[in-house]
Write a protein that holds these residues in place. Structure first.
Motif, short mmCIF file in Angstrom:
data_model
loop_
_atom_site.label_atom_id
_atom_site.label_comp_id
_atom_site.label_asym_id
_atom_site.label_seq_id
_atom_site.Cartn_x
_atom_site.Cartn_y
_atom_site.Cartn_z
N LEU A 1 56.71 21.28 52.16
CA LEU A 1 56.48 20.10 51.32
C LEU A 1 57.32 20.16 50.05
O LEU A 1 57.77 19.13 49.55
N LYS B 1 60.58 17.62 48.77
CA LYS B 1 60.72 17.00 47.45
C LYS B 1 62.07 17.31 46.81
O LYS B 1 62.31 16.91 45.67
N GLN C 1 53.01 18.93 42.67
CA GLN C 1 52.94 17.49 43.00
C GLN C 1 53.43 17.22 44.41
O GLN C 1 54.23 16.30 44.66
N ASP D 1 53.27 16.17 48.43
CA ASP D 1 52.62 15.08 49.17
C ASP D 1 51.87 15.65 50.37
O ASP D 1 52.39 15.72 51.48
N SER E 1 49.28 15.81 53.35
CA SER E 1 48.44 14.98 54.22
C SER E 1 47.79 15.91 55.24
O SER E 1 48.47 16.63 55.96
#
Ligand SMILES: [Zn+2]
Length: 613
Positions: free
Chosen positions: A140, A144, A536, A538, A540
Motif C-alpha cells: 500500500l 502511494k 495514510q 488506503d 480495504s
C-alpha cells in the motif's frame, strides 16, 4: 432567497476545499522504520541487556501490555504486522502449515516451512496470487509512491510485500539475496551496493548456524557477521538512497537475533538452566540492539531522525525447551537422534498413529511410510490415508502444533481430541468450530483463528505444557515442551504461555507521545494498523479480524476502555478444561495466555491483573 443560499454554500465549499488543499503539503506523512528483534522477550530488555531498546521505550512509548499472536511463531506474526489482521484472516497459521497441494519449491512437500522465498512464491501462486488475502503495508505504501524496503531474516522479510518479486519496487535483502532462490536486486540498488563496496550476496550465518545435536552443543556465537551485512546495507545504501529520493518511506529491518541464537545456543545442552538466559542468548540480544543503534545513528547523520517514527517490536517471546513426558508412547522407543526417555521430533504424530492404530507417511521424504524406531524427517506427518488423501495431517512447529483433518470427519476429530487429552505435554486444545464442540476444548474462533483466510484451515491447534524454573519472574525462565529436533535446554517458542506471547514493543518519533508508558493491550496486528494510519495508506479489508490503531500513544490520544475476561471450556471426562485469559478494547481481542490450569505459565483461573494498573 434561494439563489443567495446557493451562492453562500458555493462560497463555503470553495473555502473548505482550498483550506484542505492548503493543508495538503503539511500532511506529508513521516517515515516509518519498523525494527523487529525476532524472539525478544519484553522483560529481558533493560539498560544492561539492550540499552538502545531500553532508551527507545523510556524516551518514547513503552507498550508494556504487548502481545504476540498465537501460534507465537515468526511468519504468523509477520503476516499480522504486515496486514494489520489476525491470523484467521491472513491464513499464515504458523511457520509450517498444511498447504493442501504439493509445493514445488518444497520438494513436493504439502507441509512447507514458510521462511523461504521460493515457497512463498509457490503458495501465493496457488492461492490467487496472494496467500495472505489482504494487502500489506509495504504494498500500500508503494502504491502511494513511497519508498519501501524490507531487510533481514528470510521469510518474514518477503511477507511484508510477497507479491512484489521483481526487486524493482520494494527492496528485498534477505538470506537468499544473491542466489537464484532470492528476490533480485534492482539495477539501482546493485549500483549503489557496488559503489559502497558491499557484496551483492548475503553472507551465511557461519558458526551461528550450528544447531548441535544430542551430544554436541549448538552455537556459542551470535549472528553478528550476517547481520552486520544487513545493517550496512540499511545504513550505508538504503537510507541514503531514500533520503536522496525525498519521499516518505517505510523500511522494515528484521533481526534474526536473538531468535536464531536462542534456538541453537549451546550454553545449556540437556539442562534447563541457564537455558535461553546464557551468554550466547545475551550476546544475541545485544547484537540486535547494536543493529538498531546503527540504524538510529544513520537516521541522525542523514538528518532524518526528526521525521522518522521508529517502531521496535518482536514477533514473539521465548522459552527453554523440555523434552520430557511420562505419557507419550514414544519415550520407550529408541530414536537415533534422541536421548533415551526424551520426546523425539514428531512425537504428536507418532502418538496419534499409536492411539488410532494408523500408519505414518512422511510428506517431507517422498511420502514414504515410516518404520519402527523412526520419526519423520521434519516431524510433519500424514497419519492414515495416502499421499493424495491424508486422514490427519500434523504440521510441526515447536511450542504448539497444528492438526488438519482435510475431509472434515468429525469422528476423527473426536478420536484425536480424546488421544491428546491423555497426554501430559498438552495444555489446551482449540478445535475448528465446524467440527463441533468437544468437552475440554475451546474453538479456533475463540482465539481469532477463524476468519477470511484462503489457505487450508487447521482442525485443531495443540498447545504444549509450560512451567518455570523458579527464578523470581516466571516469564523469564519459562520452559516448554516443544516438538522439535532441538535438544532439552535449547530454545523454542510457539506456545500460549505469557513467556511466548509477551513480546518487546516500543515506539519513538514525531507521531508518538514522549515518555509514555501505555498500559492498554497492544498486538502485532495493531502495529500494522497503526503504521497504515501514520502513512495514510488506503486500506480495504477483506476479513474482519483487524487490529486497532494505538491512538492512545499518539499525541492527544486518550486511553481506551479495557475489559478482561476468562473463557473456560466444559471439562473433559478426565477433568481437564481449556482456559483463555484475554483482554478486549472494543471488539479487538488480546490473548495473554491459554491452556490447562497448572500447565501454562501466566495462566490465571481467577482474576486477571488489571490492564490499567
Ligand atoms: Zn524462532
Amino acid at each position: 432567497m434561494r439563489p443567495l443560499l446557493l451562492l453562500g454554500s458555493t462560497i463555503l465549499s470553495v473555502t473548505l476545499s482550498s483550506a484542505v488543499f492548503a493543508q495538503a503539503p503539511a500532511t506529508r506523512p513521516h517515515n516509518v522504520v519498523l525494527f523487529v528483534a525476532d524472539g525478544l522477550r519484553f522483560r529481558i530488555v533493560d539498560d544492561h541487556t539492550a540499552p538502545t531498546m531500553a532508551a527507545l521505550a523510556r524516551e518514547g512509548v513503552s507498550l508494556r501490555n504487548s502481545h504476540a499472536l498465537f501460534p507465537t511463531f515468526t511468519t504468523a506474526n509477520a503476516s499480522s504486522m504486515a496486514t494489520g489482521h489476525m491470523l484467521g484472516d491472513t491464513g499464515d497459521f504458523s511457520n509450517t502449515i498444511f498447504a493442501g497441494f504439493e509445493v514445488p519449491g518444497a520438494a513436493k512437500s504439502q507441509t512447507p516451512f514458510l521462511e523461504n522465498d521460493a515457497i512463498l512464491g509457490d503458495i501465493d501462486e496457488h492461492f490467487s496470487g496472494n496467500y495472505l488475502n489482504e494487502a500489506t503495508i509495504l504494498k500500500l505504501a508503494r502504491d502511494k509512491g513511497y519508498s519501501t524496503a524490507s531487510i533481514g531474516k528470510i521469510g518474514p522479510v518477503l511477507i511484508f510485500d510477497p507479491t512484489e518479486r521483481s526487486g524493482n519496487q520494494t527492496i528485498v535483502v534477505d538470506d537468499a539475496t544473491g542466489t537464484p532462490r532470492g528476490i533480485p536486486l534492482s539495477a539501482e540498488i546493485t549500483e549503489r551496493l557496488t559503489a559502497a563496496d558491499l557484496a551483492l550476496a548475503t553472507p551465511s550465518r557461519g558458526a551461528n548456524g550450528v544447531a548441535g545435536n544430542m551430544s554436541m552443543p549448538g552455537t556459542l556465537t551470535a549472528n553478528v557477521l550476517q547481520q552486520d551485512y544487513f545493517a550496512a546495507v540499511t545504513t550505508r545504501v538504503v537510507l541514503p538512497m531514500f533520503k536522496d529520493r525525498n519521499k516518505p518511506f517505510v523500511l522494515v529491518f528484521w533481526s534474526r537475533d536473538p531468535d536464531g541464537s536462542q534456538h541453537y545456543q549451546g550454553d545449556s545442552l540437556n539442562s534447563l538452566v541457564p537455558g535461553i538466559n546464557g551468554p550466547t542468548s545475551l550476546a544475541a540480544i545485544r547484537n540486535a540492539d547494536d543493529n538498531l543503534a546503527r540504524i538510529r545513528s544513520a537516521l541522525g547523520e542523514l538528518g532524518l531522525l526528526d521525521t522518522t517514527d521508529i517502531i521496535a517490536t518482536s514477533d514473539h517471546g521465548f522459552s527453554t525447551i523440555s523434552k520430557e513426558s511420562q505419557t507419550s508412547s514414544t519415550i520407550r522407543t529408541r530414536f537415533a537422534d534422541t536421548l533415551p526417555g526424551h520426546l523425539p521430533l514428531g512425537f504428536v504424530a507418532l502418538d496419534l498413529a499409536h492411539a488410532l492404530n494408523l500408519p505414518v507417511i512422511d510428506p517431507d521424504d517422498g511420502y514414504k511410510t515410516l518404520g519402527e524406531g523412526q520419526h519423520t524427517k521434519l516431524g510433519n506427518a500424514f497419519v492414515g490415508g495416502d499421499r493424495r488423501n491424508p486422514r490427519i495431517v500434523v504440521a510441526v512447529n515447536g511450542g504448539s502444533d497444528l492438526i488438519y483433518i482435510p475431509d472434515g470427519d468429525k469422528s476423527v476429530a473426536r478420536q484425536v481430541v480424546d488421544a491428546l487429552l491423555t497426554q501430559d505435554y498438552v495444555s489446551g486444545l482449540f478445535v475448528d468450530s465446524k467440527l463441533g464442540k468437544f468437552p475440554g476444548t475451546l474453538s479456533l474462533d475463540d482465539i481469532a483463528l477463524e476468519g477470511a483466510a484462503v489457505t487450508p484451515h487447521p482442525a485443531i491447534a495443540v498447545n504444549f505444557r509450560s512451567f518455570d524454573t523458579v527464578c523470581g519472574e516466571p516469564v523469564l525462565c519459562t520452559v516448554e515442551v516443544a516438538d522439535t529436533v532441538l535438544q532439552q535446554g535449547q530454545g523454542m517458542h510457539g506456545s500460549f504461555s505469557r513467556a511466548d506471547t509477551w513480546n518487546f514493543m516500543a515506539m519513538q518519533g514525531p507521531d508518538f507521545k514522549s515518555q509514555f508508558v501505555d498500559p492498554a493491550p497492544a498486538s502485532n496486528a495493531d502495529l500494522g494498523r497503526t503504521i497504515a494510519q501514520l502513512m495514510q495508506l488506503d486500506v480495504s479489508d477483506k476479513g474482519k479480524l483487524v487490529g486497532r490503531v494505538l491512538s492512545e500513544s499518539l499525541p492527544n490520544g486518550a486511553l481506551p476502555t479495557v475489559t478482561s475476561r476468562i473463557l473456560t471450556s466444559d471439562p473433559a471426562p478426565n477433568g481437564l478444561a481449556t482456559v483463555i485469559n484475554m483482554q478486549m478494547v472494543g471488539d479487538t481481542r488480546y490473548y495473554d495466555a491459554a491452556g490447562f490450569p497448572g500447565r501454562t505459565v501466566g495462566l490465571s483461573i481467577t482474576a486477571l491483573p488489571s490492564a490499567t494498573q
